[in-house]
Design a protein around this motif. Structure first.
Motif: not given
Length: 278
Positions: A45, A48-49, A52, A85, A234, A237-238
């Motif tokens: 994460k 990902y963060d 983002e 992403h 992932y 998350l996406v």
């Protein structure tokens, strides 16, 4: 035949039936995906963060394809999920390949995902091709990216590629992400993170991930993806479940079936031994 007698028979069952059952259990999810949820981990994460909080005006991501086909089952889904992403957020991507077998995998990933998001080569992403020598190329990119890759994979001079010509060294990128089946991330930590202060994240095979956790805990790695499960995280998350989720479904069913056969075999063994003593 009673139930007890049936259990006893299991112990003498032809093992080829077990192999067939494992094969069927592995293949089924590829045709009928189960979509089993995976538990998210902080190390995945974190990557990902970080992405983002970026936007189309951020510096590009340097994505390093450092894996071969023998580990593509674990690493390639990571590449696809990352590109989805990045492209969904209009973040620019410049990619290199530091493994001689990686260019074909990189091209497959870009061809697949760029088409989904209508991204234009040279402006939204660029692929510089293969650079020989892990440590040498990583050190050289920190000094001069144009000298490291004077032309892209297709032979186009870097000065003619709008996106790539903006990159001078590691200071020109927001993060370096390396996908590998080896310890290549250690070189990026040395030459990119330690010398230039750029963030480094890594994706690797599950068997290599345990060696990388000390670097994650020390902050030298921003995030870490280890194995197919991390790739599935992932994808979750996406919001685009693809190869990793199918692979995790197959793994989960197969593991459950193996445990079932182990229990059944032990029950059969002890029942047989008990009957022999009577």
């Amino acid at each position: 035949m009673s139930f007890v007698q049936l259990l006893q028979k299991v112990g003498t069952m032809d093992r080829r039936w077990i192999f067939l059952a494992i094969f069927v259990a592995t293949v089924i999810p590829f045709f009928f995906p189960l979509g089993l949820e995976v538990k998210l981990t902080d190390e995945v994460k974190n990557i990902y963060d970080f992405i983002e909080q970026m936007d189309e005006h951020s510096q590009p991501i340097l994505l390093s394809f450092d894996y071969a086909p023998d580990v593509a089952a674990e690493c390639h889904p990571m590449a696809l999920a990352l590109l989805r992403h990045l492209f969904s957020r209009d973040i620019k991507v410049v990619a290199v390949a530091l493994h001689q077998a990686a260019p074909a995998l990189a091209l497959d990933a870009f061809t697949t995902v760029a088409k989904e998001y209508n991204k234009k080569y040279g402006e939204d992403y660029a692929f510089m091709g293969f650079g020989a020598g892990f440590a040498y190329m990583m050190a050289k990119m920190g000094e001069s990216f144009p000298d490291s890759f004077p032309a892209d994979y297709y032979g186009t001079p870097i000065g003619e590629i709008p996106l790539a010509r903006k990159i001078q060294n590691y200071s020109s990128v927001a993060m370096v992400i390396t996908l590998s089946g080896s310890r290549s991330y250690e070189y990026y930590i040395t030459f990119a993170q330690a010398k230039s202060g750029v963030k480094v994240a890594a994706g690797m095979t599950a068997v290599m991930a345990s060696d990388a956790y000390p670097f994650l805990q020390s902050g030298q790695l921003v995030g870490l993806m280890g194995g197919l499960k991390a790739a599935a995280e992932y994808e979750q998350l996406v919001g685009h479940r693809d190869r990793a989720f199918i692979g995790m479904d197959a793994q989960s069913i197969t593991h459950i079936l193996i445990v079932f056969f182990i229990i059944l075999g032990n029950v059969s063994y002890f029942l047989t031994k008990r009957m022999e003593k009577r």
